[in-house]
Design a protein around this motif. Structure first.
Motif, PDB file in Angstrom:
ATOM      1  N   ILE A  42      -8.836  -2.936  -3.551  1.00  9.72           N
ATOM      2  CA  ILE A  42      -9.416  -3.290  -2.258  1.00  9.72           C
ATOM      3  C   ILE A  42      -9.477  -4.804  -2.203  1.00  9.72           C
ATOM      4  N   GLU A  43      -8.862  -5.367  -1.209  1.00 10.77           N
ATOM      5  CA  GLU A  43      -8.893  -6.829  -1.111  1.00 10.77           C
ATOM      6  C   GLU A  43      -9.272  -7.227   0.298  1.00 10.77           C
ATOM      7  N   VAL A  54     -10.881 -13.183   1.989  1.00 11.28           N
ATOM      8  CA  VAL A  54     -11.733 -13.195   0.795  1.00 11.28           C
ATOM      9  C   VAL A  54     -12.534 -11.896   0.718  1.00 11.28           C
ATOM     10  N   ILE A  55     -13.116 -11.675  -0.422  1.00  7.51           N
ATOM     11  CA  ILE A  55     -13.936 -10.470  -0.614  1.00  7.51           C
ATOM     12  C   ILE A  55     -15.064 -10.872  -1.544  1.00  7.51           C
ATOM     13  N   CYS A  56     -16.084 -10.038  -1.668  1.00  3.66           N
ATOM     14  CA  CYS A  56     -17.177 -10.401  -2.563  1.00  3.66           C
ATOM     15  C   CYS A  56     -17.210  -9.440  -3.741  1.00  3.66           C
ATOM     16  N   ALA A  57     -18.176  -9.647  -4.608  1.00  3.80           N
ATOM     17  CA  ALA A  57     -18.274  -8.820  -5.816  1.00  3.80           C
ATOM     18  C   ALA A  57     -18.447  -7.347  -5.475  1.00  3.80           C
ATOM     19  N   ALA A  60     -15.228  -5.794  -3.831  1.00  2.00           N
ATOM     20  CA  ALA A  60     -14.167  -5.561  -4.799  1.00  2.00           C
ATOM     21  C   ALA A  60     -14.514  -4.435  -5.777  1.00  2.00           C
ATOM     22  N   SER A  61     -15.722  -3.911  -5.654  1.00  2.00           N
ATOM     23  CA  SER A  61     -16.121  -2.807  -6.533  1.00  2.00           C
ATOM     24  C   SER A  61     -16.200  -1.488  -5.773  1.00  2.00           C
ATOM     25  N   ASN A 190     -19.817 -13.466   3.314  1.00  2.00           N
ATOM     26  CA  ASN A 190     -18.570 -14.165   3.014  1.00  2.00           C
ATOM     27  C   ASN A 190     -18.308 -15.333   3.948  1.00  2.00           C
ATOM     28  N   MET A 794     -26.309 -11.560  -5.301  1.00  4.08           N
ATOM     29  CA  MET A 794     -25.054 -11.483  -4.540  1.00  4.08           C
ATOM     30  C   MET A 794     -24.206 -10.282  -4.923  1.00  4.08           C
ATOM     31  N   TRP A 806     -19.295  -0.905 -12.258  1.00  5.37           N
ATOM     32  CA  TRP A 806     -19.002  -2.325 -12.521  1.00  5.37           C
ATOM     33  C   TRP A 806     -20.176  -3.211 -12.124  1.00  5.37           C
ATOM     34  N   LEU A 807     -20.735  -2.935 -10.962  1.00  4.43           N
ATOM     35  CA  LEU A 807     -21.807  -3.808 -10.504  1.00  4.43           C
ATOM     36  C   LEU A 807     -23.046  -3.673 -11.386  1.00  4.43           C
ATOM     37  N   ARG A 808     -23.287  -2.467 -11.862  1.00  2.00           N
ATOM     38  CA  ARG A 808     -24.523  -2.321 -12.633  1.00  2.00           C
ATOM     39  C   ARG A 808     -24.443  -3.072 -13.963  1.00  2.00           C
ATOM     40  N   ILE A 810     -23.484  -6.019 -14.191  1.00  2.53           N
ATOM     41  CA  ILE A 810     -23.940  -7.384 -13.883  1.00  2.53           C
ATOM     42  C   ILE A 810     -25.464  -7.408 -13.775  1.00  2.53           C
TER      43      ILE A 810
END
Ligand SMILES: Nc1nc2c(c(=O)[nH]1)N[C@H]1C(S)=C(S)[C@@H](COP(=O)(O)OP(=O)(O)OC[C@H]3O[C@@H](n4cnc5c(=O)[nH]c(N)nc54)[C@H](O)[C@@H]3O)O[C@H]1N2
Ligand SMILES: Nc1nc2c(c(=O)[nH]1)N[C@H]1C(S)=C(S)[C@@H](COP(=O)(O)OP(=O)(O)OC[C@H]3O[C@@H](n4cnc5c(=O)[nH]c(N)nc54)[C@H](O)[C@@H]3O)O[C@H]1N2
Ligand code: SF4
Ligand code: SF4
Ligand code: SF4
Ligand code: SF4
Ligand code: SF4
Ligand SMILES: [Mo]
Lengths: 960, 244, 311
Positions: A42-43, A54-57, A60-61, A190, A794, A806-808, A810
């Motif tokens: 996903i972009e 652009v994309i954010c964290a 992209a997850s 963004n 963020m 993935w996010l967890r 972080i």
């Protein structure tokens, strides 16, 4: 798979689809690449106007959201006899879910529609949910706004007709000085990041006012640490200093604001504090008729404001021919500001007076000396031609750091006035509106104002949410008491324009003002992070009356994941994810407009949902059809809309109005914007155009829109507004004064109940003033000396990303950040387990020392802590055992004084005062390294994956 | 000098959003470096293989403190200590563009190269048991099927603040070289002579200087209201006390 | 560094094997009797230690089936050189054993040549092993000649202690020399190790948080390493043990690697019971495991500067 690197792996052969992200409310355009039906990538969509690739964290997850173990896949019914919260469910079919709902809702609608309450969280479909409530006939509808940032919306919209949040923003393209106040991330995530970096690189100066220095504040050229809740003092002092030095845009103030207009100063008059009005035949309008007065310097008498050739005084006190003493609004402001010196503000805010002065000078001199002039000619509403657009390049942005305090409304008024004094409203380099803003002050939409508006079997005549302009617009009964379950639009919270979701559960449980039957919650985690006083609220949800009946008899929760709130539902409706459904970001709601013109957008499914999941939109269309809502069925009762996409295309707000949910490609040929008959090809058009419709206003319509004739007439033609009249800025708020007069008993119509007179009189001040937040004032500050706040990380969206593998990683758990000085005083070290305690309760957590926080403040990331077992995380996961939720320490009500209990909210708007809580911290010496409180483990509900993978190695297109 | 591709990271605009972290994971897990595994993805203390991490440092003491967000991935050292130590030749530096890569088919997972990287840029793949690290998205940047503008690393395309520049640091005219030259680009741990190709751009401050005499101008709007901008002249003046 | 047990076993086992072999070759001129099979047994035992070390090393590899690839980069990689030297050493040991098993294949001179070649390879192997660590220049605790010296001396010492015990069992004739040398090597080991401890105490780290992030300021602290979940970087490079444990362990190592074994060897002179010698070997070997653990744990990898704080 990876046969040695370096060899070109072709990206081709994959399928690429566009849609709109919903990993957060920013709504970026995304390009989803699929490999054998699985999401490979996903972009950001480079052709999308919002995020330009652009994309954010989070965005992209998105893949990991699709693979969440917490995914609900079956409608669920609470097992008979089980407690709410125990998460004992049985699977049912959608057919039975619908018939349960139909039976129950039909009965409520036929008897007392207000017993159905629909509350939605951080959703983006208030156009539909609001319509559903209205058609149902219940006033008990609201979304997240009241607990989110209604102070921001109301404070600014009641002052300048537009606001930050999703309605307008800073023009960083042309600003030279940018002051960001109390913002960690915000909705325009963004675009804001893109703009700030560009701004910095083009040599702009960036100042951040925030108790904490992270994220955006980190890259500010100057960080101004401020004590939470005191920005009002700072902003008033800035205004003070600017005006003292004449650093204000006089021409702007005179022509475009009510600064030079004369205010009645006869204390005995019932018109005291109101603008003096001339007898001018006024159009029937919902706002400011042009009948106010100026004091002309040459004639030395009052004349009609904005008369040609008038030369008005901006300051001064005068006596009208009839003997009435008057002052200009600006004079009143100057008198108000006199007490707010930088020295005074220093004692309140902790910001040195010299810094305040310097900041004011930077703002004032930049605005005055770096004027922008663009060769764009335009015509104002008074018919005057301008051959250029000018601007003063000082831009601001502010969000919940101002809004989420009980003094936020007046603070944000002070900010609006600061921006106005500098002459930066809808001008290059300053604040810019986004369609459908600016709106009249206040906007025209009104709620019903009488209990009789709620009638069995009948849609509500007005909107469930609106913008009161005077006491008559309140939604109260003959005793002045609330009609709505959340008490919004009552004398307690008169301008609660977004409702007060944070009080629904408490009020409904208490039966204050009445009991309801069914509470439907969509996309809100009300048993956890979007409620205050979480521990008690969870008990309330399970509370029974003397007959053994739940106090809130039926609770419906629509969610996509196994959240904490799902455990409390009687009926769970499994929704789809954003990649699996149609959605619209409608002009009737909060579209993604740009400064240059209106933009709306859609989501189009890129993958199929699991068979048991159904978009909530479809649920609402189905229910509305079954219940025979007039807008959803033909006269003969046949349903009008096959499904949601069909509804979006064919629904018109009024039959034949040509206005529907989507503004782009309307009309049979798809060549109309905003207004035009339904176009069966509309979805296809959006699909072909990156899921977005952007309307580019001509340059001459892009600025000064409050007064831009071209723009206003265009907006009227396209039915964005009803009136093409000037929207002058309210330095002085007559709307507020009217409420104050009512409280003082000076009006003939509605007056507040006696117990509320003082409150209204105090807070409905037509000029901004500083007061200590309500809760702090009631707190023993010797005992609880520290302010506790949260920030958005963020890389997480509220509570809903802990299921994201993935996010967890972080943010699997959180710490309470504080100055090392605090630890030193309390004798604990960095990383220690500590108690943090407010007057409402205590939480155990780990501390982390930080130099980047104002020493009187402690903070943590919002909504990282989770209940054990929720989100189908393994019991004992970091989120539950090391993470914590600050909400346990925040009350939804203020300490009860005598007989009254008030919501812990701004007394004007009902904005939830999240950031007013005061705490103390001390070492936890029990030796148990686990956060507290803990809750019983939530069991996986039927339909979620039972086996949690011990590991995951995602590779798209290779089903594991 | 031969080509040396690299990232240049502008700490002046990086807001620490982690977009580069997850976009990297996303691209690479299904790409030629994939899959990038996660252990206990939904369990107690999850852990996973990522090529890029964004850290945060605080510089100074309150109130004179800077918060610095600091992304870090393999720096593609020009003299990479991780390469000569590798017993199998799995770790190598490409002649043609200076990218340091691992050949997963040769790697025996001995971890020696990770000891030999001072920057902690390498991570073992816990499932395939081979060493992995940032590939500079070698499977994107040359992909002829992508439009030219997208032949860039995933993290570079994702970064909302465009804090990540990509290019040839040995080409003096490239965007990255210009940035390094003009914005004070520097390398990490220069003491080891690794000569990292990736560079960092420092914080830069913008200030406004206002002179006392700029505050009040001759055309001060206060004058229009009959207010003297320097304050009222009520005190005694020479006119009151003497005559000539 | 987080000590890797496979590597601890690898280096201590082959160290003993190497030392033992050196002892055997050293003892060759003394083997007058010809009746004892001491030489053969000791050589086979040395081989067994080397093989066990090799076996342990496989546990360190993610992909042991590809271990053969590790010989390819001998031009640059000390690990590759070790991987080559170890089998050569083992082959020489085998040949040496064979020659003892089937006497007469070569004459005494030939024996000596093979033996000395073996000793040379053993020393080379010590050098390779040491260099694997010593060549990582930013692991400053390792990047010193002491690393090589210690590997060599401690391996040799433990080999000689084992040789002493073995000779007590099989061939008392050479016991005296072995014991003397075992004590000597152990004491030299004590001195070299103390020197290296001392040196490591005084290391001035060339990398600092300042050079790691490239910012000049006295006070820089990490607030977040970027993830609250774990990672390879937090697992492989941190031992997660307290400073106290580490400094206590130093004492323990000194006592059980050096003091106790030497005391026992001396004690044997007064109380000649074979068990004492075996115990000396075992105690010292266990001590060496701890010593190796310390060797890793004490090394501060500069990457750790980036992984200071979870937040
Ligand atoms: N990644 C991500 N993005 C999000 C969200 C999310 O959960 N995650 N949520 C979305 C939603 S619903 C919303 S409402 C927006 C909110 O966006 P923000 O308003 O940016 O949200 P908060 O995180 O509440 O940030 C409040 C900021 O104000 C500061 N602050 C607190 N009190 C004060 C004060 O008294 N004065 C000043 N000057 N500052 C103060 C805090 O330190 C913090 O930096 O974000 C949206 N965007
Ligand atoms: N202490 C503290 N508390 C706060 C705040 C704060 O700053 N500090 N901020 C407040 C603010 S501004 C807000 S807006 C609220 C937000 O609070 P909520 O609106 O409650 O937001 P979430 O926690 O994200 O919960 C949304 C729910 O929606 C579900 N969901 C996600 N995607 C979908 C979907 O596609 N369909 C459906 N049906 N459900 C979905 C999630 O699983 C989750 O259960 O929190 C408030 N709470
Ligand atoms: S900012 Fe929000 S909408 Fe945009 S990519 Fe990130 S999660 Fe998606
Ligand atoms: S994506 Fe860009 S701004 Fe965000 S953390 Fe990475 S480098 Fe910084
Ligand atoms: S950063 Fe580390 S892994 Fe990358 S080339 Fe340099 S030494 Fe090797
Ligand atoms: S882990 Fe792989 S790449 Fe690294 S040194 Fe060992 S064989 Fe080489
Ligand atoms: S260049 Fe590619 S592999 Fe390297 S950090 Fe960026 S996205 Fe990851
Ligand atoms: Mo919000």
């Amino acid at each position: 798979m990876n046969k040695s690197l370096g060899v070109n792996v072709k990206t081709g052969g994959n399928e690429v689809k566009n849609t709109t992200c919903y990993m957060c409310a920013c709504r970026c355009g995304i390009r989803v690449t699929l490999r054998q039906g699985e999401v490979r990538y996903i972009e950001g969509n480079p052709d999308h106007p919002l995020n330009k690739g652009v994309i954010c964290a989070k965005g992209a997850s998105g893949i990991m959201k699709q693979h969440s173990p917490a995914r609900l896949t079956k409608p669920l019914l609470r097992k008979k006899g089980s407690d709410r919260g125990a998460a004992e469910f049985e699977e049912i079919t959608w057919d039975s879910a619908f018939s349960i709902l139909e039976r129950r809702l039909a009965k409520i609608r036929e008897t007392d529609p207000k017993k159905f309450a629909l509350f939605t969280g951080r959703d983006q479909m208030q156009a539909l949910t609001g319509l559903f409530a209205k058609q149902f006939g219940t006033p008990n509808y609201a979304a997240h706004g009241g607990f989110c940032s209604v102070n921001m919306a109301a404070g600014m919209i009641y002052s300048i007709g537009g606001s930050f949040w999703e309605f307008g923003g800073p023009d960083l393209e042309r600003a030279r000085l940018f002051v960001m106040i109390g913002t960690a991330e915000d909705h325009h995530s963004n675009p804001l990041k893109m703009a700030i970096s560009k701004f910095k690189r083009s040599g702009g100066r960036f100042v951040s006012i925030n108790p904490v220095r992270t994220g955006y504040s980190a890259i500010a050229d100057e960080w101004v640490p401020i004590k939470p809740g005191t920005d009002g003092a700072l902003l008033l002092a800035l205004n003070h200093e600017l005006i003292l030095h004449g650093l204000y845009d006089r021409d702007f103030l005179i022509q475009y604001t009510n600064a030079a207009e004369l205010v009645n100063q006869d204390e005995d008059s019932n018109e005291f504090g109101m603008f003096v009005r001339a007898e001018v035949p006024a159009d029937e309008g919902c706002f400011d008729p042009p009948n106010k007065l100026w004091w002309d310097r040459n004639l030395d008498r009052a004349i009609l404001a904005r008369s040609e050739k008038a030369d008005p005084k901006l300051l001064g006190h005068y006596t009208l021919a009839d003997g009435t003493p008057v002052k200009t609004a600006f004079q009143l402001l100057v008198e108000r500001l006199r007490q707010y010196t930088p020295e005074w503000a220093e004692t309140v805010t902790g910001v040195p007076a010299d810094t305040i002065r310097r900041l004011a000078h930077e703002m004032g001199v930049t605005a005055r000396d770096q004027k922008i002039e663009l060769p764009i000619s335009w015509t104002d509403v008074w018919g005057r031609e301008h051959d250029s657009v000018t601007g003063n390049p000082v831009a601001f942005h502010a969000m919940r750091g101002l809004a989420a305090h009980s003094n936020g409304f007046q603070t944000i008024r002070a900010l609006s006035i600061l921006m106005t004094v500098l002459g930066t409203i809808d001008r290059p380099g300053g604040f810019r509106h986004k369609a459908p803003f600016p709106r009249p002050i206040p906007p025209c939409a009104k709620t019903p104002n009488d209990p009789s508006a709620v009638r069995p079997g009948t849609p509500l005549g007005d909107m469930p949410l609106g913008w009161p302009a005077e006491p008559d617009d309140l939604f109260v009964d003959e005793h002045g008491e609330p009609v709505r379950i959340d008490k919004a639009f009552s004398w307690e919270y008169p301008l609660a324009v977004h409702g007060m979701m944070h009080n629904v559960i408490t009020n409904a449980t208490r039966g204050d003002p009445y009991r309801i039957d069914t509470l439907m919650i969509f996309m809100a985690n009300m048993a956890w992070n979007s409620t205050m006083n979480t521990v008690e609220v969870r008990k309330m949800l399970n509370e029974k009356d003397e007959n053994g009946e739940f106090k809130i008899p039926f609770l419906v929760v629509c969610d996509t994941f196994q959240s904490e709130t799902v455990a409390f539902a009687d009926l769970v409706l499994p929704d789809t994810t954003y990649l699996e459904r149609h959605d619209v970001m409608s002009m009737l709601d909060r579209p993604i407009s740009e400064y240059e013109g209106p933009v709306d957008s859609v989501r189009i499914p890129v993958i199929d949902p699991p068979s048991g999941c159904k978009p909530f939109q479809e649920v609402l269309i189905e229910l509305a059809s079954r219940l025979g809502f007039p807008k959803f069925v033909h006269k003969d009762g046949r349903r009008k809309f096959k499904d949601y996409p069909d509804f979006v295309v064919n629904y018109e707000t009024d039959p034949g109005s040509g206005i529907g949910f989507l503004a782009g490609w309307r009309g049979e040929n798809g060549d109309q914007f905003m207004k035009g008959s339904p176009n069966p090809n509309q979805w296809e058009k959006y699909r072909q155009n990156n899921c977005v419709y952007q309307y580019h206003l001509p340059k001459s319509y892009q600025y000064m829109r409050n007064w831009n004739m071209g723009y206003l007439e265009w907006a009227q033609d396209h039915r964005l507004v009803r009136y093409a009249e000037a929207i002058n800025l309210h330095i002085y708020s007559e709307v507020l004064q009217q409420f104050r007069l009512a409280a003082q008993g000076k009006t003939s119509d509605r007056q507040p109940p006696d117990r509320l007179r003082k409150r209204i009189e105090t807070y409905f001040d037509p000029l901004p003033f500083y007061y200590e937040p309500l809760e702090s004032r009631m707190t023993d500050k010797g005992k609880y000396p520290l302010k506790a706040i949260t920030q958005r990380p963020m890389a997480m969206y509220h509570s809903w990303d802990s299921q994201n593998a993935w996010l967890r990683q972080i943010h699997s758990h959180n710490y309470l950040y504080m100055s090392p000085l605090v630890g030193k005083e309390q004798e604990f070290s960095d990383g220690d387990w500590i108690w943090v305690e407010s007057m409402w309760g205590k939480v155990k957590c780990m501390c982390r020392f930080s130099e980047a926080v104002e020493p009187g403040t402690v903070w943590t990331w919002n909504a990282i802590g989770k209940a054990n077992g929720a989100w189908n995380l393994a019991p004992g996961s970091d989120e539950a055992k090391k993470g914590f939720l600050l909400n346990h320490l925040i009350s939804e009500e203020l300490p009860a004084a005598e007989h009254e209990s008030y919501s812990n909210s701004d007394p004007i708007t009902g904005q939830a005062a999240w950031y007013d809580v005061q705490v103390r911290v001390y070492p936890a010496e029990d030796g148990k390294n686990m956060s507290m409180p803990q809750f019983d483990k939530m069991k996986p509900v039927p339909g979620v994956s039972k086996k949690r993978k011990p590991w995951l190695a995602y590779f798209a297109g290779e089903k594991q | 000098m031969s080509k040396q591709l690299a990232l240049v990271i502008d700490l002046n605009v990086c807001v620490g959003c982690h977009a580069c972290v997850t976009s990297c994971k996303e691209w690479n897990t299904s790409g030629s470096a994939g899959a990038l595994p996660d252990e206990r993805p939904y369990g107690k203390d999850p852990s996973g293989t990522f090529f890029n991490r964004v850290q945060t440092f605080e510089v100074g003491e309150f109130p004179n403190v800077e918060t610095v967000h600091f992304p870090k991935s393999c720096l593609h050292c020009e003299d990479p200590p991780c390469v000569p130590v590798c017993p199998t030749g799995a770790s190598y530096k490409r002649e043609e563009d200076g990218i340091v890569l691992v050949d997963y088919d040769k790697c025996i997972g001995c971890e020696y190269c990770s000891w030999a990287c001072p920057y902690g840029a390498r991570e073992i793949d816990t499932r395939q048991k081979v060493m992995k690290k940032c590939t500079l998205c070698v499977d994107r940047i040359y992909d002829p099927e992508l439009p030219e503008s997208e032949r860039k690393p995933a993290c570079v395309l994702a970064c909302p603040t465009s804090a990540r520049l990509f290019g040839d640091v040995n080409d003096p005219d490239s965007e990255v070289s210009v940035a390094i030259r003009e914005e004070g680009g520097y390398q990490l741990m220069p003491e080891w002579g690794t000569n990292p190709a990736n560079h960092y751009l420092p914080r830069r401050k913008q200030r406004i200087t206002i002179h006392e005499d700029e505050l009040i101008r001759a055309d001060s709007p206060l004058k229009k209201e009959g207010v003297h901008p320097h304050g009222p002249v009520e005190d005694v003046t020479l006119d009151d006390v003497t005559s000539w | 560094m987080n000590p890797a047990f496979s590597v601890i076993f690898l280096t201590t086992l082959i160290g003993t094997g190497q030392g033992l072999f050196i002892a055997v070759v050293f003892g060759q001129p003394y083997s007058g009797s010809g009746t004892s099979n001491y030489g053969l047994v000791a050589t086979i035992l040395a081989f067994a230690f080397l093989a066990a070390g090799l076996f342990a090393s496989f546990f360190h590899l993610g992909r042991p089936e590809r271990a053969w690839r590790a010989v390819t980069e001998w031009r640059t990689s000390w690990l590759s050189r070790e991987v080559i030297a170890l089998p050569i050493a083992m082959i020489l040991v085998l040949i040496y054993a064979l020659l003892q098993w089937i006497p007469g294949l070569v004459d005494g001179k030939g024996m000596n040549i093979i033996g000395l070649a073996g000793v040379f390879v053993m020393l080379a192997l010590f050098f390779c092993t040491g260099m694997i660590y010593a060549c990582v220049k930013f692991l400053q605790e390792w990047a010193t000649p002491w690393t090589i010296i210690n590997y060599t001396v401690l391996g040799t010492a433990s080999g000689f202690v084992l040789a002493t015990a073995l000779s007590a069992a099989l061939d008392v004739a050479r016991l005296g020399e072995f014991k003397g040398l075992a004590i000597a090597f152990t004491l030299i080991g004590l001195i070299t190790r103390l020197f290296s401890f001392q040196r490591n105490n005084r290391i001035k780290y060339r990398s600092s948080i300042q050079t790691a992030v490239g910012i000049k300021h006295r006070k820089i602290t990490q607030r977040s390493m970027g993830h609250t979940g774990g990672s390879f970087n937090t697992r492989a490079f941190f031992h997660h043990c307290s400073h106290k444990l580490i400094s206590n362990l130093r004492l323990v190592v000194i006592v059980i690697v050096f003091v106790i074994p030497v005391a026992m060897l001396i004690l044997y002179g007064y109380l000649p019971r074979e068990e004492i010698l075996w115990a000396a070997f075992i105690v010292q070997y266990i001590g060496l495991l701890a010593e190796r653990w310390l060797f890793f744990a004490q090394a501060n990898h500069p990457q750790n500067l980036y992984y200071q704080t979870v937040g």
